[in-house]
Design a protein around this motif. Structure first.
Motif, PDB file in Angstrom:
ATOM      1  N   ARG A  93       0.905  -1.229  -0.175  1.00 25.34           N
ATOM      2  CA  ARG A  93       0.024  -0.054   0.124  1.00 25.34           C
ATOM      3  C   ARG A  93       0.856   1.373   0.054  1.00 25.34           C
ATOM      4  NH1 ARG A  93      -5.329  -0.862   3.989  1.00 25.34           N
ATOM      5  NH2 ARG A  93      -6.015  -3.091   2.962  1.00 25.34           N
ATOM      6  N   GLN A  94       2.278   1.274   0.096  1.00 27.88           N
ATOM      7  CA  GLN A  94       2.764   2.352   0.124  1.00 27.88           C
ATOM      8  C   GLN A  94       3.318   2.760  -1.260  1.00 27.88           C
ATOM      9  OE1 GLN A  94       3.214   0.163   2.924  1.00 27.88           O
ATOM     10  NE2 GLN A  94       2.179   2.099   3.958  1.00 27.88           N
ATOM     11  N   THR A  95       2.872   2.371  -2.163  1.00 24.29           N
ATOM     12  CA  THR A  95       3.044   2.441  -3.663  1.00 24.29           C
ATOM     13  C   THR A  95       3.081   4.179  -3.913  1.00 24.29           C
ATOM     14  OG1 THR A  95       2.348   0.235  -4.420  1.00 24.29           O
ATOM     15  CG2 THR A  95       2.280   2.184  -5.977  1.00 24.29           C
ATOM     16  N   PRO A  96       1.811   4.727  -3.289  1.00 25.73           N
ATOM     17  CA  PRO A  96       1.878   6.115  -3.978  1.00 25.73           C
ATOM     18  C   PRO A  96       3.215   7.033  -3.319  1.00 25.73           C
ATOM     19  CG  PRO A  96      -0.075   5.550  -3.061  1.00 25.73           C
ATOM     20  CD  PRO A  96       0.696   4.433  -2.870  1.00 25.73           C
ATOM     21  N   VAL A  97       3.710   6.609  -2.198  1.00 26.81           N
ATOM     22  CA  VAL A  97       4.787   7.308  -1.781  1.00 26.81           C
ATOM     23  C   VAL A  97       6.086   6.881  -2.381  1.00 26.81           C
ATOM     24  CG1 VAL A  97       5.427   5.796   0.176  1.00 26.81           C
ATOM     25  CG2 VAL A  97       5.891   8.343   0.567  1.00 26.81           C
ATOM     26  N   ILE A  98       6.177   5.603  -2.790  1.00 24.79           N
ATOM     27  CA  ILE A  98       7.194   5.090  -3.538  1.00 24.79           C
ATOM     28  C   ILE A  98       7.400   5.900  -4.900  1.00 24.79           C
ATOM     29  CG2 ILE A  98       8.267   3.213  -4.604  1.00 24.79           C
ATOM     30  CD1 ILE A  98       8.667   3.400  -1.587  1.00 24.79           C
ATOM     31  N   THR A  99       6.083   6.084  -5.482  1.00 24.96           N
ATOM     32  CA  THR A  99       6.296   6.906  -6.739  1.00 24.96           C
ATOM     33  C   THR A  99       6.646   8.294  -6.377  1.00 24.96           C
ATOM     34  OG1 THR A  99       3.926   7.449  -6.575  1.00 24.96           O
ATOM     35  CG2 THR A  99       4.501   5.491  -7.840  1.00 24.96           C
ATOM     36  N   MET A 100       6.363   8.821  -5.423  1.00 29.86           N
ATOM     37  CA  MET A 100       6.783  10.237  -5.064  1.00 29.86           C
ATOM     38  C   MET A 100       8.360  10.331  -4.613  1.00 29.86           C
ATOM     39  SD  MET A 100       3.427  11.221  -2.839  1.00 29.86           S
ATOM     40  CE  MET A 100       3.801  13.014  -2.486  1.00 29.86           C
ATOM     41  N   LEU A 101       8.862   9.147  -3.787  1.00 26.45           N
ATOM     42  CA  LEU A 101      10.261   9.173  -3.398  1.00 26.45           C
ATOM     43  C   LEU A 101      11.247   9.033  -4.547  1.00 26.45           C
ATOM     44  CD1 LEU A 101      10.128   7.045  -0.078  1.00 26.45           C
ATOM     45  CD2 LEU A 101      10.644   9.331  -0.222  1.00 26.45           C
ATOM     46  N   VAL A 118      -8.489   6.123   0.914  1.00 23.11           N
ATOM     47  CA  VAL A 118      -7.025   6.596   0.907  1.00 23.11           C
ATOM     48  C   VAL A 118      -6.703   6.733   2.367  1.00 23.11           C
ATOM     49  CG1 VAL A 118      -5.755   8.375   0.359  1.00 23.11           C
ATOM     50  CG2 VAL A 118      -7.407   7.932  -1.265  1.00 23.11           C
ATOM     51  N   SER A 119      -5.505   6.419   2.617  1.00 27.81           N
ATOM     52  CA  SER A 119      -5.033   6.424   4.113  1.00 27.81           C
ATOM     53  C   SER A 119      -3.651   7.173   4.084  1.00 27.81           C
ATOM     54  CB  SER A 119      -4.817   5.233   4.600  1.00 27.81           C
ATOM     55  OG  SER A 119      -4.164   5.126   5.882  1.00 27.81           O
ATOM     56  N   ALA A 120      -3.406   7.798   5.343  1.00 28.97           N
ATOM     57  CA  ALA A 120      -2.077   8.679   5.271  1.00 28.97           C
ATOM     58  C   ALA A 120      -0.871   7.728   5.423  1.00 28.97           C
ATOM     59  CB  ALA A 120      -2.042   9.566   6.651  1.00 28.97           C
ATOM     60  N   SER A 121      -1.305   6.570   5.656  1.00 33.01           N
ATOM     61  CA  SER A 121      -0.101   5.572   5.689  1.00 33.01           C
ATOM     62  C   SER A 121       0.394   5.128   4.313  1.00 33.01           C
ATOM     63  CB  SER A 121      -0.488   4.179   6.672  1.00 33.01           C
ATOM     64  OG  SER A 121      -1.427   3.531   5.851  1.00 33.01           O
ATOM     65  N   TRP A 122      -0.530   5.472   3.547  1.00 31.82           N
ATOM     66  CA  TRP A 122       0.059   5.138   2.102  1.00 31.82           C
ATOM     67  C   TRP A 122       1.214   6.158   1.544  1.00 31.82           C
ATOM     68  CZ3 TRP A 122      -4.964   4.759  -1.344  1.00 31.82           C
ATOM     69  CH2 TRP A 122      -5.620   3.830  -0.912  1.00 31.82           C
ATOM     70  N   PHE A 123       1.314   7.193   2.323  1.00 34.76           N
ATOM     71  CA  PHE A 123       2.319   8.210   2.179  1.00 34.76           C
ATOM     72  C   PHE A 123       3.469   8.359   3.263  1.00 34.76           C
ATOM     73  CE2 PHE A 123      -1.756   9.377   0.426  1.00 34.76           C
ATOM     74  CZ  PHE A 123      -1.506   9.703  -0.865  1.00 34.76           C
ATOM     75  N   ASN A 124       3.642   7.231   4.012  1.00 33.94           N
ATOM     76  CA  ASN A 124       4.470   7.168   5.137  1.00 33.94           C
ATOM     77  C   ASN A 124       5.686   5.993   4.549  1.00 33.94           C
ATOM     78  OD1 ASN A 124       6.091   7.085   7.377  1.00 33.94           O
ATOM     79  ND2 ASN A 124       4.648   6.192   8.770  1.00 33.94           N
ATOM     80  N   ALA A 130       1.497  10.414  -8.914  1.00 30.67           N
ATOM     81  CA  ALA A 130       1.010  10.560  -7.387  1.00 30.67           C
ATOM     82  C   ALA A 130      -0.435  10.320  -7.633  1.00 30.67           C
ATOM     83  CB  ALA A 130       1.182  11.456  -6.771  1.00 30.67           C
ATOM     84  N   LEU A 131      -1.067  11.034  -8.448  1.00 31.52           N
ATOM     85  CA  LEU A 131      -2.562  11.037  -8.638  1.00 31.52           C
ATOM     86  C   LEU A 131      -3.104   9.722  -9.208  1.00 31.52           C
ATOM     87  CD1 LEU A 131      -5.409  12.487  -8.385  1.00 31.52           C
ATOM     88  CD2 LEU A 131      -5.004  13.263 -10.683  1.00 31.52           C
ATOM     89  N   VAL A 132      -2.434   9.317 -10.149  1.00 33.86           N
ATOM     90  CA  VAL A 132      -2.849   8.018 -10.901  1.00 33.86           C
ATOM     91  C   VAL A 132      -2.719   6.747  -9.906  1.00 33.86           C
ATOM     92  CG1 VAL A 132      -2.446   6.442 -12.632  1.00 33.86           C
ATOM     93  CG2 VAL A 132      -2.704   8.787 -13.142  1.00 33.86           C
ATOM     94  N   ALA A 133      -1.717   6.699  -9.013  1.00 32.26           N
ATOM     95  CA  ALA A 133      -1.361   5.529  -8.388  1.00 32.26           C
ATOM     96  C   ALA A 133      -2.069   5.634  -7.035  1.00 32.26           C
ATOM     97  CB  ALA A 133       0.174   5.788  -7.850  1.00 32.26           C
ATOM     98  N   THR A 134      -2.464   6.781  -6.507  1.00 30.85           N
ATOM     99  CA  THR A 134      -3.261   6.871  -5.461  1.00 30.85           C
ATOM    100  C   THR A 134      -4.736   6.469  -5.910  1.00 30.85           C
ATOM    101  OG1 THR A 134      -2.285   8.471  -4.391  1.00 30.85           O
ATOM    102  CG2 THR A 134      -4.179   8.184  -3.760  1.00 30.85           C
ATOM    103  N   SER A 135      -5.512   6.803  -7.069  1.00 30.69           N
ATOM    104  CA  SER A 135      -6.734   6.679  -7.275  1.00 30.69           C
ATOM    105  C   SER A 135      -6.768   5.264  -7.749  1.00 30.69           C
ATOM    106  CB  SER A 135      -6.974   7.610  -8.514  1.00 30.69           C
ATOM    107  OG  SER A 135      -7.006   9.162  -8.285  1.00 30.69           O
ATOM    108  N   VAL A 136      -5.885   4.788  -8.536  1.00 36.38           N
ATOM    109  CA  VAL A 136      -6.085   3.279  -9.049  1.00 36.38           C
ATOM    110  C   VAL A 136      -5.635   2.401  -7.802  1.00 36.38           C
ATOM    111  CG1 VAL A 136      -4.870   1.504 -10.177  1.00 36.38           C
ATOM    112  CG2 VAL A 136      -5.147   3.684 -11.354  1.00 36.38           C
ATOM    113  N   GLN A 137      -5.142   2.420  -6.895  1.00 38.86           N
ATOM    114  CA  GLN A 137      -4.966   1.784  -5.547  1.00 38.86           C
ATOM    115  C   GLN A 137      -6.286   1.880  -4.735  1.00 38.86           C
ATOM    116  OE1 GLN A 137      -1.063   1.248  -3.417  1.00 38.86           O
ATOM    117  NE2 GLN A 137      -2.296   1.981  -1.603  1.00 38.86           N
TER     118      GLN A 137
END
Length: 891
Positions: free
Chosen positions: A75-83, A222-228, A285-292
């Motif tokens: 579930r941390q895929t969105p933050v990985i795309t950002m990192l 969507v959870s804040a943990s996705w971006f941790n 970031a938008l697509v990864a979060t939405s698709v997940q």
């Protein structure tokens, strides 16, 4: 470099330059964007950003990579795309800073060459070639597969041959578009990117809305943990996820690769690179979060963790997000079309940087010159564009024939090549600007810290990917049993193997350049010997691109009477011939200078030598052209030279030049730098105006800087360059070595387009008690007076041990002067590192040393003098000649 005339001149006959350029400073041609013949100014900021984004193939990259990222980090895929955006942004800053100094379409090849030398630069260019050819083959195959899926022929899409044939057609079409013109390519990219981004945003918005309204059972909020990032299970999982996510950002550097065809080439491409990476961050970031949120991370059904969908997560989600009825069918097809256009557009924008990298390498003689040709009408690279298209087709067909699994594994090896040349660019930026990092906080941050950190990140990713993840035999679809190493993953074998092939090719291709550079350095003086007349400092900065190793040289030649000859010169060619020509010319200059010729006469003799060499070249190479002549290397390339003679007894400096070298003068009690008005002289071997000398009276402590054009041919123009030189000269006048370092750092923050030489001297004047001069009438009785005066002066200097030999020398020379010449005789003694005795008369006939026979009545005196002297010779003057003799001082 000729300076324009003005109404008033300073007392020294030079123009003042008080620390900054004046409005009438000279203008010299500088190498800039478009210099290779491409269509300059064809692209703007919007087109550059569009090309940079389209090159990453956002839709295809997300479709092929999201599943891999989810498999690594969940579930941390969105933050990985950002990192993964961070190292890309850091490298984008490196591209921006390097492009601002050198807008060359070779990018990493050109910059790494200038920073680290031709071999490292060649490998940087090879890394781009490897990555682009591999991805071209894979993008073409994807375009072929999606062409059949769009038309509903799914069975043909799974076939091995038909997608390859269609992929070959796609490469051919996109190669033709790139061949026709950069404007057409940019227009097509803007249109395709607009469709792609619009559908992606529509897809992301629809998926996110349905996740909170009528989403499937897999939907999660969507959870804040996705971006941790600290919630990632392990460091290995974090690294694996970032490694996979880096691929989705790769390609933005195309915006910089087309810099020579972009308006404001040193500014807009760098801005476009940074802007495109930031826009990609928002999109991903938008697509990864939405698709997940819509599909979840499960390993079944439409879950992103389902391995069966990992190679294309978007196609399977099209019907689920848009629906299977009414407009949903069209939108699902539109999503497939979007992936198709994304891969096709990326194919085209991959041809652009690849062709221009090959084109730049050929222009710099790192590849066969045929690839540097430009179409007369379209102003696009011809052979390089067609060549990269054919190479990509050959690679696609070859790997398809060998193994389709091997073709699939080759896409993973792209990450190795990406990390290699991106990391090399980051390190090149730091080393390129190392001399100016302390100039300001901005320079330290954007030229040093950020690019260096980006380079380190890419190095870590390269090592981890090549020697850990991809080397695992269980990774990917193929593995190979290597000698000594054992079974290794096919991804590592392809990636590292391709780079190693480049090493072999590099050794062959760069051999001539390495030899030329070694020859050039061996022909220059290792160090300038100390001189009584001047304090010396010098720098030679070679241009490390293959066309940069040329024939610049400098020299300081000790002359009779404690004088010194100062020379800078330039053979404006490149390679072994230019270096060898420089060596010949420098040797001739030293020989002619030892004859004590005046600067203008020395240049005249040197011009004769060049012309003679031109005539001797005709039998070697055969007649050519209408005149039936082939000019020699020197005449063909052009030779410039500035020669000066400084006399520390009188404080006079006499200069003459051939071509455009110039000099700067800073008096000891002034902060005004002047550029002497040297008479114009044609380059050596060209003919035309005669050479003329200019004489300057230099107070002791004056600083004279002699330099070639390469020192002041900066991207900001000669005005600013001369201003920086003057400012640096006034600031660091008391430490010549430091001035040389500061001048090179200010004028050449990175290696120049051409070789550059700087010879810096601080003048000295001999003290009055070191020189004594007296005049004798032409009377034989005066010989005894000359001997007595010499003995008294040597006693005053404490050199009684040299009295006998010096008396003999003076007696013989004065006797000959009175016997064979008319007019007064002048005797001068100079006490320096040696004891110098000079006898001047009005005659123009020089005595010759010969072996006297037993019955000869004369001819023995000069022979005896030669045995007692360390050196001796004749110097002609306007009123006659001077015979000088040097003796070593007692220990």
């Amino acid at each position: 470099m000729g300076l324009p005339e003005r109404d008033e001149k300073s007392a020294s006959g030079a123009k003042p330059f008080p620390g900054r350029p004046s409005s009438d400073a000279p203008v010299m041609p500088v190498a800039g964007a478009g210099g290779k013949g491409l269509r300059a100014g064809a692209l703007g900021l919007f087109s550059s950003v569009a090309i940079g984004m389209a090159s990453t193939a956002p839709a295809y990259s997300l479709a092929a990579t999201l599943g891999l990222i989810v498999a690594a980090v969940g579930r941390q895929t969105p933050v990985i795309t950002m990192l993964a955006f961070i190292p890309m942004l850091l490298i984008a800053y490196a591209y921006r800073e390097l492009n601002a100094s050198n807008a060359d379409c070779g990018t990493t090849f050109s910059w790494a060459t200038r920073a680290f030398g031709p071999r490292v630069g060649w490998m940087g260019g090879w890394g781009i070639i490897v990555a682009d050819i591999i991805v071209m083959a894979n993008l073409a195959e994807i375009a072929g597969i999606y062409s059949f899926r769009l038309l509903g022929y799914d069975a043909l899409a799974e076939h091995q041959v038909w997608p390859t044939l269609v992929g070959v057609m796609w490469i051919g079409v996109m190669t033709a578009i790139c061949y026709v013109g950069i404007e057409i390519s940019a227009a097509i990219q803007c249109g395709l990117l607009l469709i792609e981004v619009s559908v992606l945003l529509l897809f992301a918005a629809t998926a996110l809305i349905k996740a909170y309204t009528s989403g499937p059972q897999t939907a999660i909020h969507v959870s804040a943990s996705w971006f941790n990032p600290f919630d990632v299970p392990s460091t290995k999982a974090l690294t694996a996820g970032i490694l996979a996510a880096v691929f989705i950002y790769w390609g933005w550097d195309t915006a910089v690769t087309v810099n020579e065809e972009t308006a404001e080439s040193t500014r807009i491409p760098g801005r476009a690179a940074v802007i495109s990476t930031m826009l990609l961050l928002i999109t991903y970031a938008l697509v990864a979060t939405s698709v997940q949120a819509f599909a979840g991370v499960g390993n079944s059904g439409i879950g992103l963790g389902n391995g069966n969908n990992s190679d294309d997560v978007l196609s399977g989600l099209g019907s689920a997000v848009f629906g299977s009825h009414g407009p949903g069918i069209f939108l699902a097809k539109l999503l497939i079309f979007m992936v198709l256009t994304s891969s096709a557009a990326s194919t085209q924008t991959t041809i652009l940087p690849l062709a221009r990298t090959v084109f730049s390498m050929a222009a710099h003689k790192a590849l066969p010159s045929r690839f540097a040709r430009v179409h007369r009408r379209f102003l696009t690279p011809t052979w390089s564009t067609v060549g990269v298209g054919l190479a990509s087709i050959a690679f696609l067909v070859l790997l398809t024939v060998i193994s389709h699994d091997f073709l699939a594994d080759s896409i993973g090896s792209i990450g190795i090549a990406i990390a290699f040349y991106y990391g090399l660019t980051g390190f090149a930026c730091v080393w390129y600007y190392r001399r100016v990092l302390t100039r300001s906080r901005r320079d330290l941050l954007f030229k040093g810290l950020l690019p260096g950190l980006g380079g380190l990140m890419m190095l870590c990713l390269f090592c981890y990917a090549a020697f850990d993840v991809y080397a695992d035999p269980d990774y990917g679809k193929t593995s190979i049993d290597l000698p000594v190493i054992g079974r290794t993953g096919g991804v590592t074998v392809v990636g590292i193997g391709a780079l190693l092939i480049g090493v072999v090719l590099m050794l062959v291709v760069t051999h001539e350049h390495t030899t030329a550079l070694r020859l050039q350095r061996s022909l220059l003086p290792d160090g300038l010997p100390p001189q009584t007349a001047v304090e010396l400092a010098s720098r030679y900065v070679p241009a490390d691109s293959r066309t940069g190793v040329g024939g610049d040289w400098f020299d300081a030649i000790p002359l009779s009477g404690t004088r010194v000859g100062l020379a800078v010169g330039e053979v404006t060619g490149h390679g072994l011939r230019a270096a060898a020509a420089m060596g010949r010319l420098r040797t001739v200059v030293r020989v002619l200078a030892r004859l004590d010729l005046a600067p203008d006469e020395l240049l005249l003799r040197l011009d004769d030598m060049v012309r003679q060499a031109a005539r001797e070249e005709v039998p070697k190479h055969g007649a050519s052209g209408a005149a039936g002549k082939r000019p020699t290397d020197e005449a063909d390339l052009g030779v410039s030279c500035l020669f000066a003679v400084y006399d520390p007894v009188s404080g006079r400096c006499t200069m003459a030049r051939a071509g455009n070298p110039t000099a700067a003068v800073l008096p000891p009690d002034s902060d005004i730098v002047t550029y002497p008005e040297l008479p114009a002289g044609p380059p050596l071997g060209v003919g035309g105006l005669p050479y003329e000398s200019t004489e300057l009276q230099l107070p002791p402590g004056s600083i004279v800087a002699l330099f070639t054009d390469g020192l002041v041919q900066t991207a900001d123009g000669p005005d600013k360059a001369l201003g920086l030189l003057a400012e640096t000269l006034t600031r660091y006048r008391h430490a010549l070595e430091e001035f040389c370092d500061r001048a090179v750092a200010a004028l050449l923050p990175g290696p120049a387009n051409d070789d550059a030489t700087l010879l810096l001297v601080r003048t000295r004047v001999l003290a009055e008690d070191q020189v004594t001069v007296w005049e004798l009438p032409p009377d034989p009785a005066m010989v005894a007076d000359a001997r007595n005066t010499t003995t008294e002066q040597l006693g005053a200097w404490g050199l009684d041990d040299l009295a006998f030999t010096t008396e003999l020398i003076v007696s013989e020379l004065v006797t000959n002067a009175i016997r064979y010449a008319t007019g007064p005789v002048h005797v001068r003694l100079i006490r320096d590192r040696t004891l110098i005795c000079e006898v001047s008369d009005t005659g123009h006939t020089s005595p010759h040393l010969r072996h006297a026979e037993t019955d000869d009545e004369d001819g023995r005196g000069l022979f005896i003098i030669a045995q007692m002297a360390q050196r001796w010779g004749t110097r002609y003057t306007a009123t006659g000649k001077t015979i000088w003799v040097e003796q070593s001082l007692p220990p």
